[in-house]
Design a protein around this motif. Structure first.
Motif, mmCIF file in Angstrom:
data_model
loop_
_atom_site.group_PDB
_atom_site.id
_atom_site.type_symbol
_atom_site.label_atom_id
_atom_site.label_comp_id
_atom_site.label_asym_id
_atom_site.label_seq_id
_atom_site.Cartn_x
_atom_site.Cartn_y
_atom_site.Cartn_z
ATOM 1 N N LYS A 144 0.837 -1.196 0.000
ATOM 2 C CA LYS A 144 0.000 0.000 0.000
ATOM 3 C C LYS A 144 0.874 1.247 0.000
ATOM 4 C CE LYS A 144 -3.804 -2.438 0.581
ATOM 5 N NZ LYS A 144 -4.806 -2.596 -0.506
ATOM 6 N N ARG A 145 0.493 2.217 -0.814
ATOM 7 C CA ARG A 145 1.160 3.516 -0.783
ATOM 8 C C ARG A 145 0.355 4.457 0.103
ATOM 9 N NH1 ARG A 145 5.054 5.936 -3.333
ATOM 10 N NH2 ARG A 145 5.228 4.280 -4.900
ATOM 11 N N ALA A 146 1.052 5.084 1.072
ATOM 12 C CA ALA A 146 0.375 5.976 2.009
ATOM 13 C C ALA A 146 0.205 7.368 1.407
ATOM 14 C CB ALA A 146 1.161 6.070 3.304
ATOM 15 N N GLU A 148 -1.938 11.327 2.449
ATOM 16 C CA GLU A 148 -2.042 12.286 3.545
ATOM 17 C C GLU A 148 -2.719 11.648 4.749
ATOM 18 O OE1 GLU A 148 -3.892 16.760 4.368
ATOM 19 O OE2 GLU A 148 -3.952 15.864 2.368
ATOM 20 N N ASP A 150 -1.622 9.304 6.619
ATOM 21 C CA ASP A 150 -1.409 7.853 6.649
ATOM 22 C C ASP A 150 -2.653 7.082 6.210
ATOM 23 O OD1 ASP A 150 1.242 7.959 7.355
ATOM 24 O OD2 ASP A 150 0.860 7.793 9.506
ATOM 25 N N ARG A 151 -3.375 7.639 5.274
ATOM 26 C CA ARG A 151 -4.477 6.921 4.644
ATOM 27 C C ARG A 151 -3.980 6.300 3.342
ATOM 28 N NH1 ARG A 151 -9.480 8.007 6.806
ATOM 29 N NH2 ARG A 151 -9.531 9.698 8.353
ATOM 30 N N ILE A 152 -4.574 5.191 2.964
ATOM 31 C CA ILE A 152 -4.134 4.503 1.753
ATOM 32 C C ILE A 152 -4.433 5.354 0.525
ATOM 33 C CG2 ILE A 152 -4.486 2.487 0.270
ATOM 34 C CD1 ILE A 152 -5.115 0.884 2.807
#
Length: 234
Positions: A144-146, A148, A150-152
């Motif tokens: 998964k790329r984070a 803003e 720390d949301r996916i």
């Protein structure tokens, strides 16, 4: 086993700031010995590894003063501020008989659970490969790329992605040239393969065991203790 001699290099000048505490992580004890002792044992138990060069911090007061291991020389030199600086210093400090074509194994001081079967396969592939080889393992988790907060933000493809381990095995002269070029270019390389890649080299990937872990957290230390206990219940 017959064949030309190899040498090992262990960069151990870091302070392990991510781990925390006053003791550099390479000197933390696991299964009754410092992590770096397990790393040396794994390398110098191989019949073709002739000796090891350890790069230490100039103010390292914890080095036990080992001069040999398994009857083989353990030498030391002063490392640098970055991993690449320490590896380069160690490569330059190797004995005169270690020529530029000698295969050198670079191994993390805090990676105590290297298996002899992985080391054997790495050496075999690196000797046959034009640009050396590294131990690694394919990425098996979903990535998964984070974004803003720390949301996916996205799910990334893991196709073709590998996690780099050590040892990494390269010819001494080629690795020195690659590390020197990275320094000139102002690029901080995070492993030896990255330096080689920048020269156009394409090192081989040798799938190794997932339990060849690098200790970076307290949880890793506990896991390393457990894994080593499975190998030697004593």
């Amino acid at each position: 086993m017959s064949g030309t001699e190899l040498w090992a290099v262990i960069p151990a000048a870091g302070r392990g700031t991510r781990f925390g505490g006053d003791v550099p992580k390479q000197y933390l004890e696991v299964a009754g010995r410092p992590l770096i002792a397990h790393a040396l044992q794994a390398l110098l138990a191989h019949p073709r590894v002739a000796g090891a060069m350890v790069a230490l911090s100039p103010d390292d007061a914890r080095w036990p003063g080992w001069k040999q291991w398994n009857g083989k020389p353990v030498m030391r030199c002063v490392g640098g501020g970055e991993r690449a600086d320490s590896v380069l210093a160690a490569l330059r400090a190797l004995p005169a008989q270690v020529d530029d074509n000698t295969l050198v194994l670079v191994h993390d001081a805090a990676r105590p659970n290297l298996r002899d079967t992985d080391l054997e396969r790495l050496i075999a592939v690196a000797e046959a490969a034009e640009h050396g080889a590294i131990l690694a393992a394919p990425v098996r988790d979903t990535l998964k790329r984070a974004g803003e907060g720390d949301r996916i933000a996205a799910t990334e493809s893991r196709e073709g992605l590998w996690r780099a381990f050590t040892p990494q095995a390269f010819r001494r002269g080629a690795l020195i040239a690659a590390l020197e070029q990275a320094r000139i270019d102002g690029v901080v390389v995070t492993d030896e393969a990255m330096a080689m890649e920048r020269t156009g080299a394409r090192p081989a990937l040798v799938e190794g065991r997932e339990d060849n872990l690098k200790v970076t957290t307290a949880a890793d230390l506990a896991l390393a203790e457990y894994l080593l206990s499975l190998r030697d219940p004593r």
